[in-house]
Design an enzyme around this catalytic site. Structure first.
Site, PDB file in Angstrom:
ATOM      1  N   LYS A 158       0.941  -1.177   0.030  1.00 33.66           N
ATOM      2  CA  LYS A 158       0.063  -0.038  -0.046  1.00 33.66           C
ATOM      3  C   LYS A 158       0.861   1.076  -0.042  1.00 33.66           C
ATOM      4  O   LYS A 158       1.861   1.312   0.392  1.00 33.66           O
ATOM      5  CB  LYS A 158      -0.888   0.034   1.135  1.00 33.66           C
ATOM      6  CG  LYS A 158      -2.006  -1.099   1.290  1.00 33.66           C
ATOM      7  CD  LYS A 158      -2.950  -0.897   2.409  1.00 33.66           C
ATOM      8  CE  LYS A 158      -4.088  -1.859   2.459  1.00 33.66           C
ATOM      9  NZ  LYS A 158      -4.809  -1.633   3.673  1.00 33.66           N
ATOM     10  N   LYS A 201      -0.486  -7.826   6.137  1.00 25.05           N
ATOM     11  CA  LYS A 201      -0.993  -9.101   5.892  1.00 25.05           C
ATOM     12  C   LYS A 201      -2.364  -8.879   5.086  1.00 25.05           C
ATOM     13  O   LYS A 201      -3.036  -7.898   5.407  1.00 25.05           O
ATOM     14  CB  LYS A 201      -1.566  -9.897   7.264  1.00 25.05           C
ATOM     15  CG  LYS A 201      -2.033 -11.222   7.138  1.00 25.05           C
ATOM     16  CD  LYS A 201      -1.235 -12.092   6.608  1.00 25.05           C
ATOM     17  CE  LYS A 201      -1.883 -13.607   6.245  1.00 25.05           C
ATOM     18  NZ  LYS A 201      -1.172 -14.266   5.293  1.00 25.05           N
ATOM     19  N   ARG A 292     -12.834  13.677   6.672  1.00 24.89           N
ATOM     20  CA  ARG A 292     -13.820  14.568   6.009  1.00 24.89           C
ATOM     21  C   ARG A 292     -15.126  13.967   6.343  1.00 24.89           C
ATOM     22  O   ARG A 292     -15.162  12.948   6.660  1.00 24.89           O
ATOM     23  CB  ARG A 292     -13.496  14.516   4.605  1.00 24.89           C
ATOM     24  CG  ARG A 292     -13.818  13.011   3.924  1.00 24.89           C
ATOM     25  CD  ARG A 292     -13.472  13.289   2.531  1.00 24.89           C
ATOM     26  NE  ARG A 292     -13.606  11.717   1.822  1.00 24.89           N
ATOM     27  CZ  ARG A 292     -13.118  10.625   2.151  1.00 24.89           C
ATOM     28  NH1 ARG A 292     -11.878  10.723   3.017  1.00 24.89           N
ATOM     29  NH2 ARG A 292     -13.191   9.542   1.839  1.00 24.89           N
TER      30      ARG A 292
HETATM   31  C1  MV4 Z   1      -6.971  -4.197   2.516  1.00 24.66           C
HETATM   32  C2  MV4 Z   1      -7.531  -5.328   1.995  1.00 24.66           C
HETATM   33  C3  MV4 Z   1      -7.346  -6.548   2.563  1.00 24.66           C
HETATM   34  N1  MV4 Z   1      -6.064  -6.651   3.233  1.00 24.66           N
HETATM   35  N2  MV4 Z   1      -5.881  -4.399   3.418  1.00 24.66           N
HETATM   36  C4  MV4 Z   1      -9.370  -0.906  -0.139  1.00 24.66           C
HETATM   37  C5  MV4 Z   1      -9.630   0.463   0.374  1.00 24.66           C
HETATM   38  C6  MV4 Z   1      -8.542   0.906   1.230  1.00 24.66           C
HETATM   39  N3  MV4 Z   1      -8.965   2.048   1.948  1.00 24.66           N
HETATM   40  C7  MV4 Z   1      -8.142  -0.397   1.822  1.00 24.66           C
HETATM   41  N4  MV4 Z   1      -8.692  -1.400   0.922  1.00 24.66           N
HETATM   42  C8  MV4 Z   1      -8.333  -2.545   1.331  1.00 24.66           C
HETATM   43  N5  MV4 Z   1      -7.278  -3.027   1.986  1.00 24.66           N
HETATM   44  C9  MV4 Z   1      -5.666  -5.746   3.598  1.00 24.66           C
HETATM   45  N6  MV4 Z   1      -4.448  -5.678   4.588  1.00 24.66           N
HETATM   46  C10 MV4 Z   1      -8.658  -5.003   1.013  1.00 24.66           C
HETATM   47  C11 MV4 Z   1      -8.938  -3.660   0.790  1.00 24.66           C
HETATM   48  C12 MV4 Z   1     -10.192  -3.534  -0.249  1.00 24.66           C
HETATM   49  C13 MV4 Z   1      -9.952  -4.092  -1.392  1.00 24.66           C
HETATM   50  C14 MV4 Z   1      -8.706  -4.262  -2.060  1.00 24.66           C
HETATM   51  C15 MV4 Z   1      -8.545  -4.611  -3.260  1.00 24.66           C
HETATM   52  C16 MV4 Z   1      -9.660  -4.231  -4.117  1.00 24.66           C
HETATM   53  C17 MV4 Z   1     -11.027  -3.906  -3.920  1.00 24.66           C
HETATM   54  C18 MV4 Z   1     -11.067  -3.846  -2.392  1.00 24.66           C
HETATM   55  C19 MV4 Z   1     -12.301  -3.470  -1.820  1.00 24.66           C
HETATM   56  C20 MV4 Z   1     -12.501  -3.170  -0.475  1.00 24.66           C
HETATM   57  C21 MV4 Z   1     -11.368  -3.154   0.294  1.00 24.66           C
END
Ligand code: MV4
Length: 455
Positions: A158, A201, A292
């Site tokens: 990320k 993770k 926000r």
């Molecule tokens: C994640 C995750 C799974 N594991 N982090 C997406 C938006 C952002 N605010 C955080 N997100 C995610 N973080 C971990 N450790 C899954 C998401 C996630 C997501 C990720 C990829 C594609 C679509 C998604 C939809 C909702 C949440």
């Protein structure tokens, strides 16, 4: 209290802020682009200033134009709404330097919350569960491989300065990590001008839940229950509800206690949300803070009775939470919001155009937050939100029944909308029993679209 505030936004949220200001007896200044000349937020504000052409970068995102509009109209404060300049700490700084109160968290808090690891550390220290991951930005592919071996695959990369899903990469195997890290770094560098990447993770098929926070400028802070928004497509939320069917009263109490400690340590002020993921065991893990007011804030308003936008304005005017809330927060019933977007039912492509026929639903337990009107136009320059349809019921079953009734009576002619899809979800057995996660739409879409073809 302020005499006059400027709303640095458009559409339904601009109208929402105007309503809160009217309730407080405050005059309002709308800013608008040439494309929004005939918009309702222009019509219902006390004054309106054209700040540029349709293109957002030349109007709603143009800081000097927005500040100038506030100066020539003597607005004492600016509400940024959501999107546009709402999380731009430079904008908050310019407001402060111009002697204009920014209705939102102070810039130093926004900056701190923008650094994901700093937020993670503060949450961890306060006992808020965070996922195993790298505390600092990854310095090399070797270091990333070491962390991933320790945590176990799959992991997710990320952007430290990112959010909302941009710049994320899921890594299933060690051999894929170096290339995906390089991709994430270059994407983050381009999008956020900070290439820092951290690793966590990965939770497959999580539920997406966020807690609504409200804090005054005197160190008082409340958490106004949570909302769930697992029903989403490519990070676009479709349905939100409060409370979450997956959060027990005990889990809510524990999470709120830890959040209050963490956010007081940060010195959080005004409104914000703390985003979590819930794993298949029902455990919540902190993800990030969004500082926000959010699109989906009405579902918390419906179950707590708190007007969050009015509260934001009163916090910015220096009032205390006791004065604003007048006592403890109690939860009543259940609320659901369906986003009605101007989009094609099959391709989901935005479908701007003229609304030739409109019937907004009403009746007990129904609220519509919108800026559309008959013969009005959904322009192609901004988001495709037509309206937020929000319902409240004594429990989740009644809320679903009311949402079905409201969707049936919500007529929009002249453009495609997401109403047919929302109706399918509201009638789905898995949704009815609260069995959903962020893969729900991807899994259900083929079935829904097939039913649509056969109907
Ligand atoms: C994640 C995750 C799974 N594991 N982090 C997406 C938006 C952002 N605010 C955080 N997100 C995610 N973080 C971990 N450790 C899954 C998401 C996630 C997501 C990720 C990829 C594609 C679509 C998604 C939809 C909702 C949440």
């Amino acid at each position: 209290m302020f005499q006059k505030i400027l709303i640095a936004n458009r559409g339904e949220i601009a109208l929402r802020v105007i309503c809160a200001a009217k309730d407080l007896g405050i005059k309002t200044v709308a800013v608008y682009s040439e494309a929004d000349r005939h918009s309702l937020h222009v019509r219902f504000a006390d004054e309106a200033v054209c700040i540029g052409p349709a293109k957002s970068a030349r109007s709603y995102l143009d800081i000097p134009s927005v500040i100038s509009a506030a100066e020539i109209t003597n607005a004492e404060a600016i509400h940024p709404g959501y999107g546009f300049l709402s999380e731009n700490d430079r904008f908050a700084e310019v407001c402060r330097a111009s002697g204009i109160k920014f209705i939102g968290p102070p810039p130093d808090v926004t900056r701190m919350m923008g650094l994901k690891q700093k937020a993670r550390q503060v949450m961890k220290d306060a006992g808020v569960p965070v996922l195993p991951g790298s505390q600092e930005a990854l310095s090399s592919a070797e270091e990333a491989l070491e962390f991933a071996e320790k945590i176990g695959y799959p992991v997710i990369l990320k952007a430290a300065a990112g959010g909302g899903g941009r710049g994320m990469r899921v890594v299933e195997r060690a051999e894929d990590l170096p290339a995906l890290l390089a991709q994430a770094q270059s994407e983050a560098g381009a999008a956020f001008s900070v290439p820092d990447i951290y690793l966590e993770k990965y939770i497959g098929a999580p539920r997406h839940i966020e807690f609504q926070v409200l804090a005054d400028e005197h160190g008082n802070l409340e958490v106004l229950c949570e909302r769930e928004f697992s029903i989403q497509r490519l990070h676009q939320k479709l349905i939100e509800e409060a409370p979450s069917p997956a959060v027990s009263p005990q889990l809510r109490e524990e999470t709120i206690a830890a959040l209050k400690k963490a956010l007081k340590a940060i010195g959080y002020q005004n409104a914000g949300t703390v985003e979590f993921l819930m794993d298949e065991k029902g455990k919540l893990y902190f993800i990030e803070v969004n500082d926000r007011i959010q699109v989906e804030h009405p579902v918390n308003e419906m179950v707590t009775g708190v007007d969050l936008v009015k509260a934001q304005i009163r916090v910015a005017a220096g009032e205390t939470l006791d004065q604003i809330l007048g006592g403890p927060i109690t939860l009543r019933g259940h609320a659901i919001e369906c986003r009605i977007n101007a989009e094609h039912p099959k391709t989901f492509a935005p479908c701007p155009g003229k609304i030739t026929g409109l019937n907004l639903p009403g009746g007990i337990g129904v609220r519509v937050d919108t800026a559309v009107y008959t013969d009005g136009v959904i322009p192609p320059y901004y988001d495709s939100l037509v309206a937020k349809l929000i319902v409240h019921g004594a429990d989740r079953a009644e809320a679903i029944a009311r949402m079905k009734r409201a969707l049936d009576m919500f007529v929009v002619e002249g453009i495609y909308t997401s109403i047919p899809l929302q109706k399918k979800i509201m009638s789905d057995a898995d949704f009815a029993r609260g069995a959903m996660d962020t893969t729900y739409i991807a899994r259900k879409l083929p079935e829904f679209q097939k039913a649509e073809e056969n109907s």
